[in-house]
Design a protein around this motif. Structure first.
Motif, PDB file in Angstrom:
ATOM      1  N   VAL A 199     -41.883  90.575 -14.047  1.00 30.99           N
ATOM      2  CA  VAL A 199     -41.632  90.400 -15.479  1.00 30.99           C
ATOM      3  C   VAL A 199     -42.070  91.659 -16.212  1.00 30.99           C
ATOM      4  CG1 VAL A 199     -41.822  87.890 -15.488  1.00 30.99           C
ATOM      5  CG2 VAL A 199     -43.871  89.268 -15.834  1.00 30.99           C
ATOM      6  N   THR A 200     -41.468  91.905 -17.369  1.00 23.57           N
ATOM      7  CA  THR A 200     -41.809  93.096 -18.136  1.00 23.57           C
ATOM      8  C   THR A 200     -43.157  92.926 -18.836  1.00 23.57           C
ATOM      9  OG1 THR A 200     -40.656  92.270 -20.086  1.00 23.57           O
ATOM     10  CG2 THR A 200     -39.374  93.624 -18.545  1.00 23.57           C
ATOM     11  N   SER A 201     -43.809  94.041 -19.078  1.00 26.20           N
ATOM     12  CA  SER A 201     -45.104  93.986 -19.768  1.00 26.20           C
ATOM     13  C   SER A 201     -44.943  93.419 -21.181  1.00 26.20           C
ATOM     14  CB  SER A 201     -45.732  95.376 -19.823  1.00 26.20           C
ATOM     15  OG  SER A 201     -44.876  96.290 -20.472  1.00 26.20           O
ATOM     16  N   SER A 202     -43.801  93.701 -21.833  1.00 23.40           N
ATOM     17  CA  SER A 202     -43.591  93.169 -23.188  1.00 23.40           C
ATOM     18  C   SER A 202     -43.536  91.645 -23.172  1.00 23.40           C
ATOM     19  CB  SER A 202     -42.308  93.745 -23.795  1.00 23.40           C
ATOM     20  OG  SER A 202     -41.184  93.453 -22.990  1.00 23.40           O
ATOM     21  N   ARG A 203     -42.954  91.082 -22.110  1.00 27.73           N
ATOM     22  CA  ARG A 203     -42.906  89.618 -21.999  1.00 27.73           C
ATOM     23  C   ARG A 203     -44.314  89.061 -21.811  1.00 27.73           C
ATOM     24  NH1 ARG A 203     -39.595  85.533 -19.746  1.00 27.73           N
ATOM     25  NH2 ARG A 203     -40.715  83.567 -20.117  1.00 27.73           N
ATOM     26  N   VAL A 204     -45.122  89.734 -21.002  1.00 25.49           N
ATOM     27  CA  VAL A 204     -46.507  89.286 -20.778  1.00 25.49           C
ATOM     28  C   VAL A 204     -47.301  89.363 -22.075  1.00 25.49           C
ATOM     29  CG1 VAL A 204     -48.648  89.732 -19.519  1.00 25.49           C
ATOM     30  CG2 VAL A 204     -46.447  90.004 -18.358  1.00 25.49           C
ATOM     31  N   ILE A 205     -47.111  90.439 -22.828  1.00 25.85           N
ATOM     32  CA  ILE A 205     -47.813  90.601 -24.102  1.00 25.85           C
ATOM     33  C   ILE A 205     -47.435  89.488 -25.073  1.00 25.85           C
ATOM     34  CG2 ILE A 205     -47.934  92.082 -26.159  1.00 25.85           C
ATOM     35  CD1 ILE A 205     -47.785  94.497 -24.201  1.00 25.85           C
ATOM     36  N   THR A 206     -46.163  89.060 -25.034  1.00 28.55           N
ATOM     37  CA  THR A 206     -45.725  87.953 -25.892  1.00 28.55           C
ATOM     38  C   THR A 206     -46.446  86.665 -25.527  1.00 28.55           C
ATOM     39  OG1 THR A 206     -43.538  88.944 -26.177  1.00 28.55           O
ATOM     40  CG2 THR A 206     -43.730  86.587 -26.626  1.00 28.55           C
ATOM     41  N   GLU A 207     -46.640  86.433 -24.219  1.00 25.01           N
ATOM     42  CA  GLU A 207     -47.262  85.190 -23.755  1.00 25.01           C
ATOM     43  C   GLU A 207     -48.779  85.222 -23.904  1.00 25.01           C
ATOM     44  OE1 GLU A 207     -45.738  82.522 -22.897  1.00 25.01           O
ATOM     45  OE2 GLU A 207     -43.695  83.309 -22.862  1.00 25.01           O
ATOM     46  N   ILE A 208     -49.376  86.415 -23.878  1.00 21.12           N
ATOM     47  CA  ILE A 208     -50.838  86.551 -23.972  1.00 21.12           C
ATOM     48  C   ILE A 208     -51.148  87.461 -25.160  1.00 21.12           C
ATOM     49  CG2 ILE A 208     -52.948  87.215 -22.743  1.00 21.12           C
ATOM     50  CD1 ILE A 208     -51.436  86.841 -20.124  1.00 21.12           C
ATOM     51  N   PRO A 209     -51.221  86.893 -26.369  1.00 25.14           N
ATOM     52  CA  PRO A 209     -51.360  87.714 -27.586  1.00 25.14           C
ATOM     53  C   PRO A 209     -52.546  88.682 -27.618  1.00 25.14           C
ATOM     54  CG  PRO A 209     -50.741  85.471 -28.140  1.00 25.14           C
ATOM     55  CD  PRO A 209     -51.035  85.471 -26.667  1.00 25.14           C
ATOM     56  N   PRO A 210     -53.731  88.360 -27.030  1.00 25.20           N
ATOM     57  CA  PRO A 210     -54.817  89.348 -27.067  1.00 25.20           C
ATOM     58  C   PRO A 210     -54.498  90.615 -26.271  1.00 25.20           C
ATOM     59  CG  PRO A 210     -55.673  87.162 -26.570  1.00 25.20           C
ATOM     60  CD  PRO A 210     -54.187  87.064 -26.464  1.00 25.20           C
ATOM     61  N   LEU A 211     -53.525  90.523 -25.378  1.00 22.71           N
ATOM     62  CA  LEU A 211     -53.050  91.689 -24.653  1.00 22.71           C
ATOM     63  C   LEU A 211     -52.056  92.424 -25.541  1.00 22.71           C
ATOM     64  CD1 LEU A 211     -53.210  93.021 -21.772  1.00 22.71           C
ATOM     65  CD2 LEU A 211     -51.139  91.725 -21.233  1.00 22.71           C
ATOM     66  N   THR A 212     -52.229  93.727 -25.689  1.00 18.32           N
ATOM     67  CA  THR A 212     -51.377  94.497 -26.600  1.00 18.32           C
ATOM     68  C   THR A 212     -50.814  95.730 -25.889  1.00 18.32           C
ATOM     69  OG1 THR A 212     -53.182  95.878 -27.420  1.00 18.32           O
ATOM     70  CG2 THR A 212     -52.794  93.763 -28.551  1.00 18.32           C
ATOM     71  N   ALA A 213     -49.866  96.373 -26.577  1.00 17.71           N
ATOM     72  CA  ALA A 213     -49.312  97.614 -26.035  1.00 17.71           C
ATOM     73  C   ALA A 213     -50.391  98.685 -25.908  1.00 17.71           C
ATOM     74  CB  ALA A 213     -48.182  98.106 -26.944  1.00 17.71           C
ATOM     75  N   GLU A 214     -51.412  98.607 -26.775  1.00 20.77           N
ATOM     76  CA  GLU A 214     -52.474  99.608 -26.778  1.00 20.77           C
ATOM     77  C   GLU A 214     -53.478  99.388 -25.654  1.00 20.77           C
ATOM     78  OE1 GLU A 214     -51.407  97.991 -29.535  1.00 20.77           O
ATOM     79  OE2 GLU A 214     -50.242  99.727 -30.213  1.00 20.77           O
ATOM     80  N   ASN A 215     -53.764  98.117 -25.300  1.00 20.50           N
ATOM     81  CA  ASN A 215     -54.800  97.867 -24.283  1.00 20.50           C
ATOM     82  C   ASN A 215     -54.239  97.462 -22.926  1.00 20.50           C
ATOM     83  OD1 ASN A 215     -54.131  95.125 -24.371  1.00 20.50           O
ATOM     84  ND2 ASN A 215     -55.875  94.559 -25.662  1.00 20.50           N
ATOM     85  N   GLN A 216     -52.898  97.451 -22.766  1.00 18.69           N
ATOM     86  CA  GLN A 216     -52.326  96.960 -21.514  1.00 18.69           C
ATOM     87  C   GLN A 216     -52.703  97.824 -20.308  1.00 18.69           C
ATOM     88  OE1 GLN A 216     -48.092  97.578 -20.651  1.00 18.69           O
ATOM     89  NE2 GLN A 216     -47.836  98.311 -22.759  1.00 18.69           N
TER      90      GLN A 216
END
Length: 293
Positions: A199-216
């Protein structure tokens, strides 16, 4: 005052026509449809069969009259504007428009015919071997523009009592752990145990809001286990595998794209062959000739 009176009389006449039409709906037969139009503008006629699709059983007479009246008025307006346009537009404009209409009509019919033929004869089944062969040949075209991960995660609600036990089983994840986690899955706000799918990181970030593009970069690492929290609960996740930006995408991730490309190629090849065969057949049957200048 005269214009208002004239407009009121026109609207009344249309309503009377509609009312007569609705009252007589049950007695119409096919011959009557052809002989008895319900409206006319110049040489153009509107018939009952044009109105029928607007009406349905149970519709009130008031609604029927309103709908049919509006339809007739809109139809009349278009016909009158078209008539005025043909009279008042420059001849060269009319010629251009007629050519555009003819081209559009031709494109509409031929496209529909081609689509019908393609849907009947084109095989949409693509084997794994075909996809793998294409993938190996075109690998450089499948470089990633976004990080991919294989991940399992759950979202625990606030004040979940047995968090440590869940963390232990999420990390180990043997068959017994999976059975246990499934058995209490109804208590989780979210869950995903299918860690074999990319799965794409953007999809994971959507499912886990505390995870962001900045801290991934900190959390989305192979074999990483992380715990994050926000106002909605606690997120526990295990990263099974990672593919980074600019790496070659895994075959399983791009299979849907490859399948679509191969099917589209089949369609294009069929259409090219179809066009060639049609011309050859027309020449053979003397239906198509090109005259020398």
């Amino acid at each position: 005052m005269f214009l208002k009176l004239k407009k009121a009389r026109y609207q009344l006449s249309v309503c009377l026509v509609v009312l007569i039409f609705l009252v007589s709906c049950g007695s119409f037969i096919k011959d009557d449809i052809d002989k008895n139009p319900i409206a006319r503008v110049g040489e153009s006629y509107l018939y009952k069969k044009d109105i029928d699709p607007l009406l349905y059983d149970g519709m009130s007479k008031k609604d029927s009259i309103s709908i049919v009246t509006n339809f007739i008025n809109n139809w009349a307006s278009k016909q009158l504007l078209l008539s005025k346009a043909k009279i008042n537009l420059p001849e060269d404009k009319l010629t251009d428009f007629e050519a555009l209409v003819a081209d559009y009509r031709t494109d509409l019919y031929t496209r529909a015919y081609k689509d019908a033929l393609v849907s009947q004869v084109t095989d949409t089944m693509v084997s794994k071997a075909e996809m793998k062969k294409f993938y190996e040949k075109e690998k450089e075209n499948f470089r990633l523009k976004e990080r991919l991960v294989k991940i399992r995660f759950i979202q625990l609600p606030e004040r979940f009592l047995n968090k440590e036990e869940v963390i232990k089983k999420m990390k180990r994840f043997n068959p017994e752990d999976v059975v246990y986690l499934d058995s209490i899955g109804i208590q989780f706000a979210k869950l995903n145990f299918n860690d074999s799918i990319w799965v794409t990181s953007s999809r994971v970030i959507t499912e886990i809001p505390p995870l962001t593009a900045e801290n991934q970069d900190k959390y989305l690492k192979k074999s990483q286990f992380f715990e994050l929290e926000d106002a909605f609960g606690v997120y526990l996740a295990k990263i099974v595998d990672v593919r980074e930006i600019n790496e070659i995408a895994p075959l399983s991730f791009v299979e849907p794209t490859i399948k679509q490309v191969l099917v589209n190629r089949r369609k294009l090849n069929y259409l090219r062959s179809l066009e060639t065969d049609i011309i050859d057949e027309a020449i053979k049957n003397k239906e198509f000739e090109v005259y020398a200048e």
